[in-house]
Design a protein around this motif. Structure first.
Motif, PDB file in Angstrom:
ATOM      1  N   GLU A 337       0.824  -1.215   0.000  1.00  0.00           N
ATOM      2  CA  GLU A 337       0.000   0.000   0.000  1.00  0.00           C
ATOM      3  C   GLU A 337       0.861   1.269   0.000  1.00  0.00           C
ATOM      4  OE1 GLU A 337      -3.797   1.840   2.522  1.00  0.00           O
ATOM      5  OE2 GLU A 337      -2.612   0.173   3.338  1.00  0.00           O
ATOM      6  N   LYS A 338       2.029   1.202   0.623  1.00  0.00           N
ATOM      7  CA  LYS A 338       2.879   2.383   0.707  1.00  0.00           C
ATOM      8  C   LYS A 338       3.390   2.842  -0.661  1.00  0.00           C
ATOM      9  CE  LYS A 338       6.942  -0.516   1.644  1.00  0.00           C
ATOM     10  NZ  LYS A 338       7.960  -0.900   2.643  1.00  0.00           N
ATOM     11  N   MET A 339       3.306   1.960  -1.676  1.00  0.00           N
ATOM     12  CA  MET A 339       3.761   2.307  -3.018  1.00  0.00           C
ATOM     13  C   MET A 339       2.741   3.141  -3.795  1.00  0.00           C
ATOM     14  SD  MET A 339       5.337  -1.308  -4.337  1.00  0.00           S
ATOM     15  CE  MET A 339       6.612  -2.187  -3.452  1.00  0.00           C
ATOM     16  N   LEU A 340       1.486   3.190  -3.326  1.00  0.00           N
ATOM     17  CA  LEU A 340       0.419   3.784  -4.128  1.00  0.00           C
ATOM     18  C   LEU A 340       0.653   5.253  -4.474  1.00  0.00           C
ATOM     19  CD1 LEU A 340      -2.757   2.097  -2.575  1.00  0.00           C
ATOM     20  CD2 LEU A 340      -1.381   1.376  -4.537  1.00  0.00           C
ATOM     21  N   PRO A 341       1.048   6.104  -3.533  1.00  0.00           N
ATOM     22  CA  PRO A 341       1.302   7.498  -3.928  1.00  0.00           C
ATOM     23  C   PRO A 341       2.371   7.616  -5.011  1.00  0.00           C
ATOM     24  CG  PRO A 341       1.159   7.305  -1.539  1.00  0.00           C
ATOM     25  CD  PRO A 341       1.200   5.903  -2.073  1.00  0.00           C
ATOM     26  N   GLU A 342       3.405   6.783  -4.910  1.00  0.00           N
ATOM     27  CA  GLU A 342       4.462   6.827  -5.925  1.00  0.00           C
ATOM     28  C   GLU A 342       3.939   6.348  -7.272  1.00  0.00           C
ATOM     29  OE1 GLU A 342       8.997   5.088  -6.659  1.00  0.00           O
ATOM     30  OE2 GLU A 342       7.891   4.589  -4.830  1.00  0.00           O
ATOM     31  N   LEU A 343       3.115   5.305  -7.255  1.00  0.00           N
ATOM     32  CA  LEU A 343       2.534   4.820  -8.503  1.00  0.00           C
ATOM     33  C   LEU A 343       1.656   5.882  -9.146  1.00  0.00           C
ATOM     34  CD1 LEU A 343       1.564   1.140  -7.579  1.00  0.00           C
ATOM     35  CD2 LEU A 343       3.421   1.893  -9.073  1.00  0.00           C
ATOM     36  N   ALA A 344       0.876   6.575  -8.339  1.00  0.00           N
ATOM     37  CA  ALA A 344       0.030   7.640  -8.871  1.00  0.00           C
ATOM     38  C   ALA A 344       0.873   8.738  -9.503  1.00  0.00           C
ATOM     39  CB  ALA A 344      -0.845   8.216  -7.761  1.00  0.00           C
ATOM     40  N   ASP A 345       2.002   9.067  -8.884  1.00  0.00           N
ATOM     41  CA  ASP A 345       2.903  10.079  -9.452  1.00  0.00           C
ATOM     42  C   ASP A 345       3.491   9.606 -10.781  1.00  0.00           C
ATOM     43  OD1 ASP A 345       2.460  11.799  -7.330  1.00  0.00           O
ATOM     44  OD2 ASP A 345       4.251  11.160  -6.216  1.00  0.00           O
ATOM     45  N   ILE A 346       3.807   8.330 -10.871  1.00  0.00           N
ATOM     46  CA  ILE A 346       4.354   7.784 -12.113  1.00  0.00           C
ATOM     47  C   ILE A 346       3.311   7.871 -13.232  1.00  0.00           C
ATOM     48  CG2 ILE A 346       5.172   5.681 -13.233  1.00  0.00           C
ATOM     49  CD1 ILE A 346       6.394   4.886 -10.527  1.00  0.00           C
ATOM     50  N   VAL A 347       2.060   7.544 -12.893  1.00  0.00           N
ATOM     51  CA  VAL A 347       0.991   7.673 -13.886  1.00  0.00           C
ATOM     52  C   VAL A 347       0.886   9.121 -14.359  1.00  0.00           C
ATOM     53  CG1 VAL A 347      -1.506   7.510 -14.226  1.00  0.00           C
ATOM     54  CG2 VAL A 347      -0.307   5.689 -13.012  1.00  0.00           C
ATOM     55  N   GLU A 348       0.997  10.052 -13.431  1.00  0.00           N
ATOM     56  CA  GLU A 348       0.908  11.458 -13.827  1.00  0.00           C
ATOM     57  C   GLU A 348       2.093  11.872 -14.683  1.00  0.00           C
ATOM     58  OE1 GLU A 348      -1.287  14.815 -11.899  1.00  0.00           O
ATOM     59  OE2 GLU A 348       0.598  14.851 -10.775  1.00  0.00           O
ATOM     60  N   SER A 349       3.272  11.345 -14.373  1.00  0.00           N
ATOM     61  CA  SER A 349       4.446  11.689 -15.174  1.00  0.00           C
ATOM     62  C   SER A 349       4.342  11.156 -16.588  1.00  0.00           C
ATOM     63  CB  SER A 349       5.716  11.159 -14.500  1.00  0.00           C
ATOM     64  OG  SER A 349       5.773   9.737 -14.587  1.00  0.00           O
ATOM     65  N   GLY A 351       1.700  11.493 -18.291  1.00  0.00           N
ATOM     66  CA  GLY A 351       0.789  12.368 -19.022  1.00  0.00           C
ATOM     67  C   GLY A 351      -0.655  12.304 -18.593  1.00  0.00           C
ATOM     68  N   PHE A 352      -0.952  11.586 -17.509  1.00  0.00           N
ATOM     69  CA  PHE A 352      -2.329  11.464 -17.029  1.00  0.00           C
ATOM     70  C   PHE A 352      -2.481  12.232 -15.708  1.00  0.00           C
ATOM     71  CE2 PHE A 352      -1.401   7.547 -19.381  1.00  0.00           C
ATOM     72  CZ  PHE A 352      -2.462   7.510 -20.290  1.00  0.00           C
ATOM     73  N   ASP A 353      -3.546  12.997 -15.608  1.00  0.00           N
ATOM     74  CA  ASP A 353      -3.851  13.678 -14.349  1.00  0.00           C
ATOM     75  C   ASP A 353      -4.256  12.615 -13.324  1.00  0.00           C
ATOM     76  OD1 ASP A 353      -5.057  15.062 -12.218  1.00  0.00           O
ATOM     77  OD2 ASP A 353      -5.701  16.694 -13.522  1.00  0.00           O
ATOM     78  N   LYS A 354      -3.451  12.477 -12.282  1.00  0.00           N
ATOM     79  CA  LYS A 354      -3.688  11.379 -11.337  1.00  0.00           C
ATOM     80  C   LYS A 354      -5.012  11.507 -10.598  1.00  0.00           C
ATOM     81  CE  LYS A 354      -0.887  13.445  -7.617  1.00  0.00           C
ATOM     82  NZ  LYS A 354       0.343  13.264  -6.801  1.00  0.00           N
ATOM     83  N   LYS A 355      -5.557  12.727 -10.514  1.00  0.00           N
ATOM     84  CA  LYS A 355      -6.850  12.903  -9.852  1.00  0.00           C
ATOM     85  C   LYS A 355      -7.949  12.156 -10.599  1.00  0.00           C
ATOM     86  CE  LYS A 355     -10.212  16.400  -8.359  1.00  0.00           C
ATOM     87  NZ  LYS A 355     -10.522  17.850  -8.263  1.00  0.00           N
ATOM     88  N   TYR A 356      -7.825  12.080 -11.923  1.00  0.00           N
ATOM     89  CA  TYR A 356      -8.883  11.477 -12.743  1.00  0.00           C
ATOM     90  C   TYR A 356      -8.481  10.137 -13.362  1.00  0.00           C
ATOM     91  CZ  TYR A 356     -10.706  16.207 -12.332  1.00  0.00           C
ATOM     92  OH  TYR A 356     -11.154  17.401 -11.834  1.00  0.00           O
ATOM     93  N   TYR A 357      -7.210   9.770 -13.265  1.00  0.00           N
ATOM     94  CA  TYR A 357      -6.761   8.542 -13.927  1.00  0.00           C
ATOM     95  C   TYR A 357      -6.160   7.516 -12.977  1.00  0.00           C
ATOM     96  CZ  TYR A 357      -7.724  10.688 -18.411  1.00  0.00           C
ATOM     97  OH  TYR A 357      -8.363  11.259 -19.489  1.00  0.00           O
ATOM     98  N   THR A 358      -6.229   7.764 -11.702  1.00  0.00           N
ATOM     99  CA  THR A 358      -5.870   6.734 -10.725  1.00  0.00           C
ATOM    100  C   THR A 358      -6.956   6.694  -9.661  1.00  0.00           C
ATOM    101  OG1 THR A 358      -4.600   8.181  -9.241  1.00  0.00           O
ATOM    102  CG2 THR A 358      -3.408   7.150 -11.082  1.00  0.00           C
ATOM    103  N   ALA A 359      -7.116   5.531  -9.069  1.00  0.00           N
ATOM    104  CA  ALA A 359      -8.130   5.391  -8.018  1.00  0.00           C
ATOM    105  C   ALA A 359      -7.824   4.177  -7.167  1.00  0.00           C
ATOM    106  CB  ALA A 359      -9.522   5.258  -8.625  1.00  0.00           C
TER     107      ALA A 359
END
Length: 446
Positions: A337-349, A351-359
């Protein structure tokens, strides 16, 4: 209380794939079916986004409510035939309660909004509260029909929905660990999804149900039929209601509605064709008429229009939802679970806005619960009646049910765009992709 009820000159029947015939004998039931509020349920799918996974799951809240009515009618018939009250307070069945039970069964889901629970989450609505409002509001056709029975009849029916009605037998018919609602949706959902997990012996269960002073119990010789029901329910949750792909589409829908709401709140929809029927929900000022104007088709129409809107995120999410492009998911646990914020940042990097493309989506929070009589939010537990009339809770005598009792089931998933898993990403996403893959193992991805 005795009601002066008009009976139909001839019983009306509705063909049904689960119950064969649904029998209507009372004028009030037929009139309720014909109200505009009840007919609206034809336009709300029973299983929301599950039809993107199980293509046969196109059935509606209308058909389910009809089925719950029919099961309740059969329960009332059984109780009146085998357990009619003889003296006041003897705990047996008073058939004057029949019409309250039938109306509550028919109307129990009339307050569901489009795409049901996803819509509730975004706009903070409560379908049970809206059900009670629709039943008791003088503005509705349903209320006008119910008032013909008696002036206080709408409040009595709403009381069953609210679990405050004075007769626990009526309440438990509609809402308990084993009720007409659950029995119909398990059989109906199993049929339309093409699965067998939800199948159980309805005829036998109805046969062994019996009223007593504090509610409804089951004869001890019918315990195995009840066990089968509990197991079937557990399997349906795991295999159908918690399916990761259905939840992936639900995440897309959630993000799509959230983006539309955010754009409206920041005055970025002024140049768009305004989604007028959603404005009351965006502004959190919803009348009963506003609520009843919405159904799945209305939302789908807006989604179709949004495919051409200038906002790239809204456009993309609308395309993903309408054309079945679910987010992918990876299961996580307390260790990962501790990896999730980092994964969300990678998704944003990438080209995806993590607010709308991660959950983060957990099955535990879905509106279905496995059998757990000791939980804080437990419904009435299943009671087995012995030959001497004594009662014993099911899990204490069933090893099978005891194995499931109190056990948390489901999973927790991190959702993200499928393009993060492309085998040969473009140079733009290459670095992010490699790092993303280092955190997520393919064997945990669905």
């Amino acid at each position: 209380m005795t009601y002066n009820l008009e009976m139909l000159p001839r019983e009306k029947v509705f063909r049904d794939p689960i119950h064969n015939y649904i029998h209507v004998q009372h004028r009030v039931i037929l009139d309720l079916i014909n109200t505009k509020e009840f007919q609206r349920l034809r336009r709300v799918k029973q299983l929301g986004t599950a039809s993107f996974t199980f293509q046969g799951a196109e059935h509606s809240r209308f058909t389910h409510c009809m089925g719950v009515y029919e099961i309740t009618r059969q329960i009332c018939d059984n109780f009146q035939r085998n357990y009619p009250t003889k003296t006041p307070g003897d705990g047996l069945w008073d058939d004057n309660e029949r019409i309250v039970a039938l109306c509550a069964a028919l109307l129990h889901d009339v307050g569901h909004g489009p795409y049901s629970h996803t819509f509730e989450h975004i706009f903070n609505t409560d379908h049970e509260a809206w059900t009670r409002e629709i039943i008791t509001s003088p503005e509705t056709e349903i209320n006008q029909v119910l008032r013909k029975v008696s002036a206080d009849f709408p409040e009595k029916v709403a009381g069953v929905i609210a679990h405050t009605y004075e007769n626990p037998q009526v309440v438990q018919m509609i809402s308990s660990q084993i009720d007409a609602d659950r029995m119909d949706y398990l059989l109906r959902d199993a049929y339309f999804t093409g699965t067998k997990y939800g199948m159980f012996d309805l005829t036998r269960i109805l046969r062994v149900m019996r009223p007593y002073k504090d509610g409804i119990a089951f004869d001890n010789d019918g315990m195995h039929a009840v066990e089968d029901y509990v197991l079937s329910r557990f399997q349906m949750y795991q295999q159908v209601y918690f399916h990761p792909v259905s939840r992936g589409m639900e995440v897309v829908l959630t993000k799509l509605l959230q983006r539309a709401k955010d754009l409206y709140e920041h005055n970025h929809m002024n140049d768009f064709e305004m989604p007028s029927l959603l404005i009351p929900f965006f502004e959190n000022h919803v009348s009963i008429n506003d609520y009843l104007l919405l159904d799945d088709g209305v939302l789908n129409t807006y989604f179709t229009l949004w495919q051409d809107y200038p906002d790239e995120i809204l456009k993309d999410l609308a395309h993903r939802f309408l054309n079945r492009k679910p987010f992918k998911s990876a299961e996580y646990n307390q260790v990962t679970e501790k990896m999730l914020p980092e994964l969300a940042d990678i998704v944003e990097s990438a080209g995806f806005d993590k607010k709308y493309y991660t959950a983060i989506n957990t099955s535990y929070d879905l509106p279905y619960d496995t059998y757990s009589p000791n939980s804080n939010k437990s419904r009435t537990q299943i009671e087995i009646m012995n030959d001497d009339g004594s009662l014993i809770e099911l899990s204490t005598i069933s090893n099978l049910v005891n194995a499931l009792t109190g056990k948390i089931s489901g999973d927790e998933r991190f959702y993200f765009p499928k393009s993060m898993l492309i085998e040969h990403p473009s140079d733009i996403f290459s670095d992010a992709y490699v790092e993303f893959q280092s955190h997520i193992h393919n064997d945990s991805i669905i």
